[in-house]
Design an enzyme around this catalytic site. Structure first.
Site, PDB file in Angstrom:
ATOM      1  CE  LYS A 112      -3.903  -1.919   2.299  1.00 61.42           C
ATOM      2  NZ  LYS A 112      -5.078  -2.236   3.224  1.00 61.42           N
ATOM      3  CE  LYS A 128      -9.006  -8.478  -2.047  1.00 62.56           C
ATOM      4  NZ  LYS A 128      -8.777  -9.089  -0.479  1.00 62.56           N
ATOM      5  CE  LYS A 162     -14.522  -2.790   2.972  1.00 62.21           C
ATOM      6  NZ  LYS A 162     -13.859  -4.057   3.039  1.00 62.21           N
TER       7      LYS A 162
END
Length: 321
Positions: free
Chosen positions: A108, A189, A192
């Site tokens: 990240k 994948k 959200k």
């Protein structure tokens, strides 16, 4: 035995969360299990405070609407003082090297011009989440297993250095379930937090929007329906979704179709049917803020009560309580 699981309100709950986690929590959870909305974890990257609060309430409503018992749920920030205290103690137990080699931090932080310190230290906060509640087991996917291992290391180190306070948790891999991929890009994948929501079905999406997203799902030009994730990822993803909704297997479902159109129609119908009761109940809960506030308060009281003695013991043996 206590199991502890969480979901982060980085955005709205989506189909992959429902089929892979929250539905299973409702069906398989025991009376001692705890499920929480990890809103503090959503602060590790840039966020909008108003949206975070709204998403947290929505996520809590979805958990309740899915069938999880109200007494089993809470919102993480309700324990912000307890977690803040324990996180500091654990940060003083953790080394910089341990924190900086977390794979998720590296992924990240890569390419980001500004990296928040919380992104580095949030695995320690996650350890505090786990240890504060005395969780024996933490069901996680592969991407979080390393964080649970850190919690184990910190619990053992603290117990050895200061005295036995914490249960040493273990990561458990949930029973094999659907691996839901993004409908528009089945190489990733369903998430959200994907910036492009075209391939993400959200739990509270209206039926007509779900149908449009499924009908636009990526397939291929092979013109055959097979469950072959490597060769036909888009078609295989649709079969995974259909099988998860129906409680069957993707390969069995593949035998019923010879064309992509009927497959997409069946998937859209199954998803709409699966999510309808959750969407209806969640919206009922969201229109009654008093009910949601009552659940939040009761959950916070229960979680704080469970944590009080353990936190007091940790602070005392660490020399600050």
């Amino acid at each position: 035995m206590t199991r502890l699981s969480a979901i982060t309100p980085s955005d709205r709950a989506q189909l992959g969360n429902h089929l892979g986690a929250t539905r299973r929590w409702a069906r398989e959870g025991s009376p001692d299990d705890l499920y929480f909305v990890s809103d503090l974890h959503a602060m590790t990257v840039a966020y909008n405070p108003v949206r975070l609060r709204a998403r947290t309430n929505e996520m809590l409503a979805v958990l309740l609407a899915t069938g999880i018992a109200p007494e089993a749920v809470f919102v993480q920030s309700a324990l912000v003082r307890e977690l803040g205290a324990l996180t500091w103690v654990l940060e003083c137990t953790c080394s910089f090297g341990e924190a900086s080699r977390m794979t998720q931090f590296k992924q990240k932080a890569d390419g980001q011009s500004v990296v928040r310190l919380g992104l580095l230290t949030y695995p320690v906060l996650m350890a505090a989440d786990i240890l504060l509640q005395g969780a024996d087991e933490v069901p996680v996917g592969d991407d979080q297993a390393q964080h649970v291992e850190l919690a184990r290391d910190l619990a053992r180190r603290f117990n050895t250095t200061h005295g036995e306070v914490f249960t040493v948790p273990r990561a458990v891999t949930p029973a094999t379930g659907a691996r839901i991929r993004d409908l528009a890009d089945p190489t990733r994948k369903m998430s959200k937090s994907n910036p492009d929501a075209a391939g993400t079905v959200f739990v509270l999406d209206e039926p007509d929007l779900i149908v449009r997203k499924v009908r636009r799902a990526q397939t291929d030009n092979l013109a055959r329906v097979r469950y072959a994730p490597d060769e036909q990822p888009g078609v295989s993803n649709l079969l995974e979704v259909l099988a998860a909704c129906r409680g069957t297997s993707p390969r069995a479902e593949a035998e019923s179709f010879t064309a992509y159109g009927p497959l997409k129609d069946a998937v859209a119908e199954a998803v709409v049917e699966e999510l309808a009761p959750v969407r209806t109940r969640a919206r009922e809960i969201l229109t009654d803020p008093a009910e949601l506030d009552a659940v939040r308060k009761a959950g916070a009281d229960r979680a704080a009560e469970r944590a009080a003695h353990r936190l007091a013991s940790a602070l005392r043996v660490a020399g600050i309580g």
